[in-house]
Design a protein around this motif. Structure first.
Motif, short mmCIF file in Angstrom:
data_model
loop_
_atom_site.label_atom_id
_atom_site.label_comp_id
_atom_site.label_asym_id
_atom_site.label_seq_id
_atom_site.Cartn_x
_atom_site.Cartn_y
_atom_site.Cartn_z
N ILE A 149 -1.61 2.35 -13.87
CA ILE A 149 -0.22 2.18 -13.46
C ILE A 149 -0.11 0.97 -12.54
N ARG A 150 0.89 0.12 -12.79
CA ARG A 150 1.18 -0.96 -11.85
C ARG A 150 2.04 -0.41 -10.73
N LEU A 151 1.52 -0.48 -9.49
CA LEU A 151 2.23 0.07 -8.34
C LEU A 151 3.22 -0.91 -7.73
N SER A 152 2.95 -2.20 -7.87
CA SER A 152 3.79 -3.21 -7.22
C SER A 152 4.89 -3.69 -8.15
N LYS A 153 5.95 -4.18 -7.54
CA LYS A 153 7.10 -4.69 -8.28
C LYS A 153 7.09 -6.21 -8.34
N ASP A 154 6.81 -6.86 -7.21
CA ASP A 154 6.90 -8.31 -7.13
C ASP A 154 5.53 -8.96 -7.27
N PRO A 155 5.45 -10.09 -7.98
CA PRO A 155 4.18 -10.82 -8.06
C PRO A 155 3.74 -11.29 -6.69
N GLY A 156 2.43 -11.40 -6.51
CA GLY A 156 1.89 -11.80 -5.21
C GLY A 156 1.67 -10.64 -4.27
N THR A 157 1.86 -9.41 -4.76
CA THR A 157 1.59 -8.22 -3.94
C THR A 157 0.11 -7.89 -4.03
N SER A 158 -0.48 -7.53 -2.88
CA SER A 158 -1.92 -7.33 -2.84
C SER A 158 -2.28 -6.14 -1.96
N SER A 159 -3.26 -5.36 -2.40
CA SER A 159 -3.80 -4.29 -1.56
C SER A 159 -4.74 -4.89 -0.53
N PHE A 160 -5.14 -4.09 0.45
CA PHE A 160 -5.97 -4.57 1.56
C PHE A 160 -7.43 -4.74 1.14
N TYR A 161 -8.18 -5.35 2.05
CA TYR A 161 -9.63 -5.49 1.86
C TYR A 161 -10.28 -4.12 1.76
N PHE A 162 -11.43 -4.05 1.10
CA PHE A 162 -11.97 -2.76 0.67
C PHE A 162 -12.26 -1.77 1.80
N HIS A 163 -12.55 -2.22 3.02
CA HIS A 163 -12.83 -1.26 4.10
C HIS A 163 -11.69 -1.12 5.09
N GLN A 164 -10.56 -1.79 4.84
CA GLN A 164 -9.42 -1.71 5.74
C GLN A 164 -8.56 -0.49 5.39
N SER A 165 -8.34 0.39 6.36
CA SER A 165 -7.52 1.57 6.14
C SER A 165 -6.11 1.15 5.70
N SER A 166 -5.63 1.72 4.59
CA SER A 166 -4.32 1.33 4.06
C SER A 166 -3.46 2.54 3.69
N TYR A 167 -4.00 3.76 3.88
CA TYR A 167 -3.28 4.98 3.52
C TYR A 167 -2.91 5.77 4.78
N THR A 168 -1.81 6.50 4.71
CA THR A 168 -1.50 7.46 5.76
C THR A 168 -2.41 8.68 5.61
N ASP A 169 -2.52 9.46 6.67
CA ASP A 169 -3.40 10.63 6.67
C ASP A 169 -3.00 11.64 5.60
N LYS A 170 -1.70 11.79 5.38
CA LYS A 170 -1.21 12.72 4.37
C LYS A 170 -1.40 12.20 2.95
N GLY A 171 -1.68 10.91 2.83
CA GLY A 171 -1.83 10.32 1.51
C GLY A 171 -0.52 10.05 0.81
N ASP A 172 0.58 10.09 1.56
CA ASP A 172 1.90 9.90 0.92
C ASP A 172 2.31 8.45 0.83
N LYS A 173 1.69 7.57 1.63
CA LYS A 173 2.06 6.16 1.63
C LYS A 173 0.82 5.27 1.55
N LEU A 174 0.96 4.20 0.79
CA LEU A 174 -0.03 3.12 0.71
C LEU A 174 0.65 1.85 1.20
N ILE A 175 0.01 1.13 2.13
CA ILE A 175 0.59 -0.10 2.66
C ILE A 175 -0.07 -1.29 1.96
#
Length: 427
Positions: free
Chosen positions: A40-66
């Motif tokens: 599944i493509r999660l992003s809408k706009d081109p140029g969107t990027s997830s964080f580096y592999f060891h950088q925390s990017s999720y909330t504790d509940k797992g409901d949001k990804l930054i």
């Protein structure tokens, strides 16, 4: 007139060539024909990027990804992942560096213009954490500790040259060949560096370790608020890379000691329970490939053997500790080069361009590495996503979602960079 008309034709052709695919042309939800896994493509706009592999990017509940976007930082709603189109909302307007999520307090921490800020993911309220001292230009890789009271990073410090302990930083080693000048990318800008902490409540900044070479990849243990992992950047077979230190500056410790020339270890990360440090190990470079781990308290060691084609730029571990991931490697990767570092790629190619899932097998053996006994296991490898069209100048940096049901990664396999999620279990 003919010249002007011809110019218009040429310009039109150039615009046709360079126009990136529109979102409608990039698939949003499909079954990878090579693997049978849903993507599944999660992003809408081109140029969107997830964080580096060891950088925390999720909330504790797992409901949001930054994620990072061209406009700033955005939150992706994961509560309906796989059942409804992803919802994405901008939470920080404007670019920032070194982003990391305080998953318990639901804050995004980032660096901008000499200052560290925090923005609440839900309310979007932003506050200043600390203005960094003079000389600490360019915080690198913000880390946040387990109780979310401290940040850590590295920065250029004008006093580091006089305060660094000679040979302590890179770790002098009889198996590291002598070289003239810096060992690889050891001195960015010719400046000396400090590893420092920042008190999130008060903004107090404390340098805890000085070096005259490049410190990088700062990480806090997910469970021990005082345990820091960091590396000495540079050409991997010319440095002792993987180190730990306590948040008060005590307990500096090398986590992997090489036993042969050209042995390399790097791209280190904590297990989610904080007990292990995992890292890419090659004995020697481009010959035997391992995912290696060391128990921080006991010093006991584990290695999982990998085939050359399974080597990955980065690895990761599921939250329950039962699975590992790999993001493959491109044609210019170390897995596609001869052990002596030849410029020409191997024939046939040795790299594998896939998102991998690795399941440990219970078939333990033991080997001796120097004077140390190492527990050796094997992986059952499964290919999840075909990245044959991905340009590995952009690293995929796969991470497990908190429920361990999906792997999130970034890719330019359809042209512009987007964030994707692959479902681990086939339907």
């Amino acid at each position: 007139m003919r010249t002007a008309s011809w110019s218009i034709v040429v310009l039109s052709l150039c615009l046709c060539v360079w126009t990136p695919p529109c979102p409608a042309q990039i698939p949003a939800d499909w079954i990878d024909p090579a693997t049978g896994h849903r993507v599944i493509r999660l992003s809408k706009d081109p140029g969107t990027s997830s964080f580096y592999f060891h950088q925390s990017s999720y909330t504790d509940k797992g409901d949001k990804l930054i994620v990072s976007t061209r406009d700033g930082f955005a939150a992706i709603d994961l509560t309906t992942l796989g059942t409804a189109p992803p919802k994405i909302e901008l939470i920080v307007q404007g670019k920032g560096g070194s982003p990391i999520v305080g998953k318990k307090t639901r804050q995004l921490f980032y660096y901008k213009g000499g200052t560290i800020y925090a923005t609440h993911i839900d309310t979007k309220v932003t506050r200043e954490i600390a203005k960094l001292p003079n000389g600490y230009t360019g915080a690198s890789g913000l880390a946040i500790n387990a109780d979310e009271t401290l940040l850590a990073s590295t920065g250029r410090d004008p006093e580091a040259k006089s305060k660094a302990v000679p040979e302590d930083s890179a770790g002098k080693d009889d198996l590291i060949p002598p070289v003239k000048g810096p060992r690889g990318k050891m001195t960015p800008g010719g400046k000396s560096l400090a590893l420092f902490t920042v008190n999130i409540q008060t903004g107090e900044t404390k340098p805890i370790h000085y070096a005259t070479d490049w410190l990088n990849h700062t990480q806090f243990s997910p469970t021990d608020p005082q345990q820091i992992l960091f590396c000495h950047e540079g050409t991997w077979d010319l440095v002792n890379r993987v180190w730990t230190i306590r948040a008060d500056g005590t307990g500096l410790k090398l986590m992997h000691q090489r036993t042969m020339k050209n042995e390399i270890a790097g791209h280190e990360f904590f297990s989610h329970d904080g007990k292990m440090v995992w890292y890419d190990l090659q004995t020697p470079r481009s010959t035997q490939f391992w995912l290696a781990g060391v128990d921080i308290k006991t010093g006991s060691r584990i290695r999982y053997r990998l085939e050359r084609s399974q080597w990955s730029v980065h690895y990761n571990q599921s939250h329950d500790g039962t699975l590992f991931s790999g993001d493959g490697g491109g044609p210019n990767s170390v897995a596609n080069r001869a052990p002596k570092g030849a410029d020409q790629p191997l024939d046939a190619p040795g790299n594998g361009q896939w998102i991998y899932l690795f399941t440990p097998k219970n078939n333990w053996k033991t080997l001796k590495a120097g004077d140390t006994e190492v527990k050796v296991g094997a992986f059952a490898a499964e290919k999840l996503v075909d990245l044959a069209k991905h340009d590995y100048k952009t690293e995929p940096n796969a991470t497990f979602t908190p429920d361990d049901k999906w792997l999130v990664f970034r890719s330019n396999m359809h042209g512009p960079t987007h964030v994707y999620a692959v479902e681990i279990k086939k339907k």
